[in-house]
Design a protein around this motif. Sequence first.
Motif, mmCIF file in Angstrom:
data_model
loop_
_atom_site.group_PDB
_atom_site.id
_atom_site.type_symbol
_atom_site.label_atom_id
_atom_site.label_comp_id
_atom_site.label_asym_id
_atom_site.label_seq_id
_atom_site.Cartn_x
_atom_site.Cartn_y
_atom_site.Cartn_z
ATOM 1 N N ARG A 180 -106.826 46.468 12.560
ATOM 2 C CA ARG A 180 -105.845 47.488 12.935
ATOM 3 C C ARG A 180 -104.513 46.778 13.218
ATOM 4 N N TYR A 191 -97.008 48.102 4.176
ATOM 5 C CA TYR A 191 -97.824 49.246 4.594
ATOM 6 C C TYR A 191 -98.893 49.558 3.545
ATOM 7 N N LYS A 192 -98.497 49.577 2.282
ATOM 8 C CA LYS A 192 -99.449 49.865 1.206
ATOM 9 C C LYS A 192 -100.485 48.757 1.079
ATOM 10 N N TRP A 248 -101.626 46.910 3.562
ATOM 11 C CA TRP A 248 -102.577 47.113 4.659
ATOM 12 C C TRP A 248 -103.536 48.248 4.342
ATOM 13 N N GLN A 249 -103.007 49.336 3.769
ATOM 14 C CA GLN A 249 -103.868 50.459 3.415
ATOM 15 C C GLN A 249 -104.907 50.046 2.379
ATOM 16 N N THR A 250 -104.485 49.223 1.424
ATOM 17 C CA THR A 250 -105.417 48.743 0.407
ATOM 18 C C THR A 250 -106.538 47.929 1.027
ATOM 19 N N GLY A 256 -107.755 48.432 3.885
ATOM 20 C CA GLY A 256 -108.532 49.283 4.781
ATOM 21 C C GLY A 256 -108.158 49.158 6.244
ATOM 22 N N GLU A 257 -106.958 48.660 6.554
ATOM 23 C CA GLU A 257 -106.536 48.489 7.940
ATOM 24 C C GLU A 257 -105.888 49.770 8.465
ATOM 25 N N GLU A 258 -106.148 50.079 9.719
ATOM 26 C CA GLU A 258 -105.513 51.220 10.368
ATOM 27 C C GLU A 258 -104.162 50.795 10.919
ATOM 28 N N ILE A 259 -103.186 51.700 10.860
ATOM 29 C CA ILE A 259 -101.806 51.343 11.188
ATOM 30 C C ILE A 259 -101.244 52.343 12.193
ATOM 31 N N ALA A 288 -97.382 58.515 8.174
ATOM 32 C CA ALA A 288 -97.879 57.446 9.033
ATOM 33 C C ALA A 288 -98.262 57.992 10.411
#
Length: 287
Positions: free
Chosen positions: A76, A104-105, A107-109, A111-114, A132
């Motif tokens: 996260r 940001y993209k 991190w999403q790839t 699988g991290e929560e932001i 977001a």
Amino acid sequence: MPGTKEIRNKIKSVQNTRKITKAMEMVAASKMRKAQERMRATRPYGEKIRNVAAHISHANPEYRHPFVVARDSVKRVGIIVITTDKGLCGGLNTNVLRMTLGQYKEWQTQGEEIEVCCFGNKGLGFMQRLGANIVSQVVQLGDRPQLDKLIGAVKVMLDGYIEDRFDRLLLVYTRFINTMKQEPVMEQLLPLSGERLGAPEGNWDYLYEPEAKAVLDQVLTRYVETIIFQAVAENMASEQSARMVAMKAASDNAGTLIDELTLVYNKNRQAAITKELSEIVGGAAAV
């Protein structure tokens, strides 16, 4: 080809626009000097408290503050995005938000929560459109950075790190280099490590009163707040510099456009006069 009246109206419109951009350029130049002075005034304090935090982080091994303990895994992420409240400052916000979007993209790839904290209307609007998870925000910062406006949003992010809502906290802002150059920066705030914190030349130890935990909580929290305050001051100085340059370019472009329209107007007017003279001469010859 447009008539002379339409061209005159367009020239007048561009002249009015140039007056506005020229005025905005002068206002930005005045604010820029003040913003740069405030930014430079904050740097010595930031440097001193950085040195203190560096020594403290390497001392007192019996107690390790959560801010200086690296997490085993990062699933996260928290991020603080600093932008401006107003536009018309060139690519300043675009560069920062482009950098943020790319990370940001990624991190999403993975699988991290932001979780996101936004300073400034431009960043807030961008993150809202992105969908977001915005947990805190501060807008309408004005022309002078004020720590009391920032502390609430900063505390939300620091509490989130202590409560393990995220494992790493990052800061994104625009660093002031000089009047003509500003660069977007993304750096790690928590855990405290890397170039920002540095390492002391020798091993120092301290006597803590009342106890190490109470002192370190105050000092390291103040250190993080100072980093963010300095980043906001840098961003404001960059904003005014970028706006002054952008408005100067707009004024110069307006002047070029006026010259081109004036040339077209004169050609059009000359063609109309020539046509009228030809008609008069032709009519006289026919009589």
